[in-house]
Design a protein around this motif. Structure first.
Motif, PDB file in Angstrom:
ATOM      1  N   HIS B 107      33.273 -13.980 -23.437  1.00 13.64           N
ATOM      2  CA  HIS B 107      32.645 -14.993 -24.067  1.00 13.64           C
ATOM      3  C   HIS B 107      32.047 -15.815 -22.817  1.00 13.64           C
ATOM      4  O   HIS B 107      30.808 -16.089 -23.143  1.00 13.64           O
ATOM      5  N   ASP B 108      32.495 -16.126 -21.875  1.00 14.43           N
ATOM      6  CA  ASP B 108      32.277 -17.008 -21.070  1.00 14.43           C
ATOM      7  C   ASP B 108      31.077 -16.346 -20.242  1.00 14.43           C
ATOM      8  O   ASP B 108      29.943 -17.039 -19.953  1.00 14.43           O
ATOM      9  N   ALA B 111      28.237 -16.824 -22.390  1.00  9.73           N
ATOM     10  CA  ALA B 111      27.753 -18.203 -22.500  1.00  9.73           C
ATOM     11  C   ALA B 111      26.757 -18.676 -21.159  1.00  9.73           C
ATOM     12  O   ALA B 111      26.136 -19.320 -21.241  1.00  9.73           O
ATOM     13  N   ARG B 112      27.472 -18.034 -19.754  1.00 10.64           N
ATOM     14  CA  ARG B 112      26.519 -18.459 -18.720  1.00 10.64           C
ATOM     15  C   ARG B 112      25.177 -17.766 -18.837  1.00 10.64           C
ATOM     16  O   ARG B 112      24.319 -18.405 -18.387  1.00 10.64           O
ATOM     17  N   MET B 114      23.629 -17.372 -21.420  1.00 12.33           N
ATOM     18  CA  MET B 114      22.599 -18.306 -22.262  1.00 12.33           C
ATOM     19  C   MET B 114      22.152 -19.272 -21.480  1.00 12.33           C
ATOM     20  O   MET B 114      21.044 -19.807 -21.535  1.00 12.33           O
ATOM     21  N   LEU B 115      23.221 -19.945 -20.893  1.00  8.56           N
ATOM     22  CA  LEU B 115      22.647 -21.401 -20.131  1.00  8.56           C
ATOM     23  C   LEU B 115      22.140 -21.103 -18.888  1.00  8.56           C
ATOM     24  O   LEU B 115      21.249 -21.949 -18.443  1.00  8.56           O
ATOM     25  N   HIS B 116      22.439 -20.057 -18.137  1.00  8.47           N
ATOM     26  CA  HIS B 116      21.961 -20.021 -16.655  1.00  8.47           C
ATOM     27  C   HIS B 116      21.195 -18.660 -16.368  1.00  8.47           C
ATOM     28  O   HIS B 116      20.575 -18.496 -15.379  1.00  8.47           O
ATOM     29  N   GLY B 126      19.199 -18.239 -23.364  1.00  7.71           N
ATOM     30  CA  GLY B 126      18.962 -19.466 -24.445  1.00  7.71           C
ATOM     31  C   GLY B 126      17.504 -20.046 -24.458  1.00  7.71           C
ATOM     32  O   GLY B 126      17.423 -20.611 -25.441  1.00  7.71           O
ATOM     33  N   LYS B 127      16.688 -19.693 -23.488  1.00 10.47           N
ATOM     34  CA  LYS B 127      15.537 -20.247 -23.467  1.00 10.47           C
ATOM     35  C   LYS B 127      14.374 -19.113 -24.136  1.00 10.47           C
ATOM     36  O   LYS B 127      13.327 -19.581 -24.176  1.00 10.47           O
ATOM     37  N   PHE B 150      26.600 -16.831 -30.527  1.00  6.78           N
ATOM     38  CA  PHE B 150      25.668 -17.498 -29.722  1.00  6.78           C
ATOM     39  C   PHE B 150      24.060 -17.050 -30.159  1.00  6.78           C
ATOM     40  O   PHE B 150      23.225 -17.159 -29.566  1.00  6.78           O
ATOM     41  N   GLN B 282      29.417 -19.384 -10.061  1.00  2.00           N
ATOM     42  CA  GLN B 282      29.450 -19.985 -11.242  1.00  2.00           C
ATOM     43  C   GLN B 282      30.885 -20.410 -11.868  1.00  2.00           C
ATOM     44  O   GLN B 282      30.868 -21.659 -12.190  1.00  2.00           O
ATOM     45  N   PHE B 285      32.304 -24.072 -10.891  1.00  2.00           N
ATOM     46  CA  PHE B 285      32.208 -25.297 -11.592  1.00  2.00           C
ATOM     47  C   PHE B 285      33.181 -25.441 -12.762  1.00  2.00           C
ATOM     48  O   PHE B 285      33.239 -26.622 -13.277  1.00  2.00           O
ATOM     49  N   GLN B 286      33.766 -24.268 -13.005  1.00  2.00           N
ATOM     50  CA  GLN B 286      34.665 -24.367 -14.284  1.00  2.00           C
ATOM     51  C   GLN B 286      35.988 -24.465 -13.984  1.00  2.00           C
ATOM     52  O   GLN B 286      36.872 -25.177 -14.812  1.00  2.00           O
TER      53      GLN B 286
END
Lengths: 408, 408
Positions: B107-108, B111-112, B114-116, B126-127, B150, B282, B285-286
């Motif tokens: 999942h993470d 998510a990464r 999608m965001l990065h 995600g863009k 997502f 990455q 940061f978490q």
């Protein structure tokens, strides 16, 4: 007027020369003390070593019959919620128990806001041109790192004696819908040591925000980490937000990282029913649930609120002497000289030292050049030595600056 | 031709009536068996109960001196990496040890992305206007739920005897740059029970993809979960991708959820140096790192590879009889009738039952109406009863369909 400004030129030069000589003596000791991180010391961890073997092979069932060895239980076993909810002054049903790190809960919450939006969001934050957070400064570097990581613009907010400058905060959040949040360490703040006043908490709870999905990220990491018999009191923000008609405004975080074992603790999050219900639905896509055996360990080891309070008194017995050494050296070496000021917190992990303008970075460099990287768990003796050096560096750099000012 | 098609109309009606009568007898038993989830049974968990108390209060140091009680260690203690790397046939330096759930790692990671974005991405997913994943079906519902969560469009890929239809896969990934990934459960697949052939693994590793950041999500959840003395062999995809000039194409996942304790296990991820280096940056940061004491517990309890292999033989001794009951009932009740086919896997947790076209959903409904929700850890006796009902429902629904076809 500070001590240096009262000296004649030749007195200043002589004083500076003495300080330089003393600094050279420190350098000759070739110290190697890395104290740059807030890591509990072994003696603190030893207090909780009983966690390691407090469960037996036949002790794995929660009160409701849940086999803690198996899958399931997204938000925590009932007795762990019961035990830890009081840390955030929330009801057990208002909390979610996470894994071993509240940082993960914060990071993931912002990731969810970026990708999906929060209750009240018009769209996911990631779809907006700009997202901004208010960052009372100085603050916790890892909060700021999360903002940087997600491309969130940080707006610095000044600290006052009782919390962030609320006039500044209120003006900003009322005017700008792209301001989506504020980071707060409201008690024994990292690193200033202060606790937010009731007035600040009330203003945070009642202020008007232009964003419909503004959130306070309330990292109450040191909620029960008192060092004196006159602990600070913090107003219950969940209740205050609720009374102010903004029940969903705040997410509260805490953990046992500096209560039990730093790497094997329990993280908790509290919020309104709407936020908690929403969050559980999101979490279902990520996990089948946190480690329930570790929750059960914490319940067995601490038993109840007074078990945790007793334990925190033992923690304080280890940490308070270290705070006292620091404060005593600062007072004896720098007291009355108007070269620096420092905080005297009632709890937490931090003492803030403020130097003359322009000197702070140079003090850190000078201390580092003499072998001291300023917090991994120092012993009392190491701490004493390190603080003597720091105090000396404050004097040295201040004198250097005064010498330069007079063109000597 | 199936059994029913060979009957005369009156024979069919009589047969149908008998089946209906038998079904009513089941209904009268008012069964209540929920077997809808792959949860290990208590006897399986008991095999690992020694994990609970295998550490003592003085046993908390890793081989490299790390105090496992304290903060630190983003990717796992050395001896845990050493112990678990072989499950994914990776080198210890190629793996990251997570918390208690490989689902979180998957999942993470998305998510990464999608965001990065991932290494090789032109921009964060995600863009992009659209992101698509290939989903060999039937597959693991939680993989598909992550896609849905997502907003990733799922393209169904048929399963063949040795894995996904690779002609279909190759054609799609070569043509469409928005196809960013494929979900694979390559061994004792959930739920078909099959293991990918060498040819399929090689084609996955060598195929041309239009996306520069295409990834295989290789969920090898049942890597060492053999049930027979002739276990399936799976080609090493990390090596095969590397040899094919696509070293960064695959992320491998596994966990001890169905080896040790389902809720308190260890999750692992393996990939190329580039991917692992990127991922650690990455993760910083978490989190400050996963629970190292639980890693140490697993090292103490299992000791080495053969310790895990011995343990898996004990697991098989519990699970194999259940597989055998299911297979025996299917064979005795449905064998030779051409009303259904089923898989006979060499390991894992799943037997796949395929009915006549149009019957599957009705079989599930009929079984449920008689009180059986088809996997929570059934006992052998419960399982026998449930499977007899399932077999009956297959016959009943098939007969019903045949009756309808003939307009009787």
């Amino acid at each position: 007027m500070n001590q240096l400004e009262m000296l004649t030129n030749s007195e200043l030069q002589e004083h500076y020369s003495t300080l330089s000589h003393n600094y050279e003596k420190f350098q000759a000791q070739k110290l190697k003390l890395d104290m740059s991180r807030g890591k509990p010391c072994p003696a603190q961890l030893d207090l909780s070593t009983g966690l390691i073997d407090c469960l037996s092979q036949s002790d794995y069932k929660a009160l409701d019959g849940t086999d803690c060895r198996n899958y399931g239980g997204l938000d925590g076993i009932p007795e762990a919620k019961e035990l830890f909810a009081w840390i955030l002054e929330a009801r057990p049903q208002d909390i979610i128990i996470g894994g071993n790190s509240s940082l993960v809960l914060m990071h993931d919450l912002i990731a969810r806001a970026m990708l999906h939006g929060l209750p009240g969001s018009e769209m996911p934050w990631g779809k907006l041109e700009k997202v901004k957070f208010l960052c009372p400064s100085p603050g916790y570097d890892r909060h700021f790192a999360i903002c940087e990581y997600f491309g969130i613009e940080m707006i610095t907010i000044d600290y006052q004696e009782d919390g962030p400058n609320m006039a500044q905060v209120e003006q900003l959040v009322a005017a700008d819908s792209s301001i989506k949040g504020i980071w707060c360490v409201p008690k024994y703040s990292n690193p200033t040591g202060i606790t937010y006043s009731d007035a600040v908490v009330k203003r945070l709870a009642t202020m008007s925000t232009k964003a419909t999905d503004f959130r306070i990220f309330w990292d109450n990491a040191y909620a029960v980490h008192h060092l004196t018999s006159t602990p600070d009191r913090l107003l219950n923000i969940l209740e205050t937000c609720n009374n102010a008609g903004h029940p969903d405004r705040v997410f509260l975080f805490s953990s046992t990282s500096k209560i039990s074992l730093a790497g094997s603790g329990i993280a908790i999050l509290a919020s309104s029913e709407t936020n908690i219900t929403w969050l559980k639905k999101q979490m279902m896509f990520q996990t089948i649930g946190p480690d329930k055996l570790n929750q059960l360990r914490h319940v067995r080891f601490f038993r109840n609120q007074s078990g945790i309070e007793d334990h925190m008194r033992k923690q304080a017995a280890i940490i308070t002497p270290k705070f006292n050494v620091v404060l005593e050296i600062l007072e004896s070496k720098l007291g009355g000289k108007n070269l620096a000021s420092w905080s005297k917190p009632q709890g937490g992990y931090f003492i803030s030292l403020n130097t003359l303008p322009g000197c702070a970075q140079k003090v850190v460099s000078r201390a580092s050049a003499a072998g001291v990287v300023l917090t991994t768990f120092p012993s009392l003796a190491e701490l004493k030595l390190a603080m003597e050096l720091v105090a000396l560096c404050v004097e040295l750099v201040s004198a250097e600056q005064e010498v330069a000012k007079r063109n000597l």
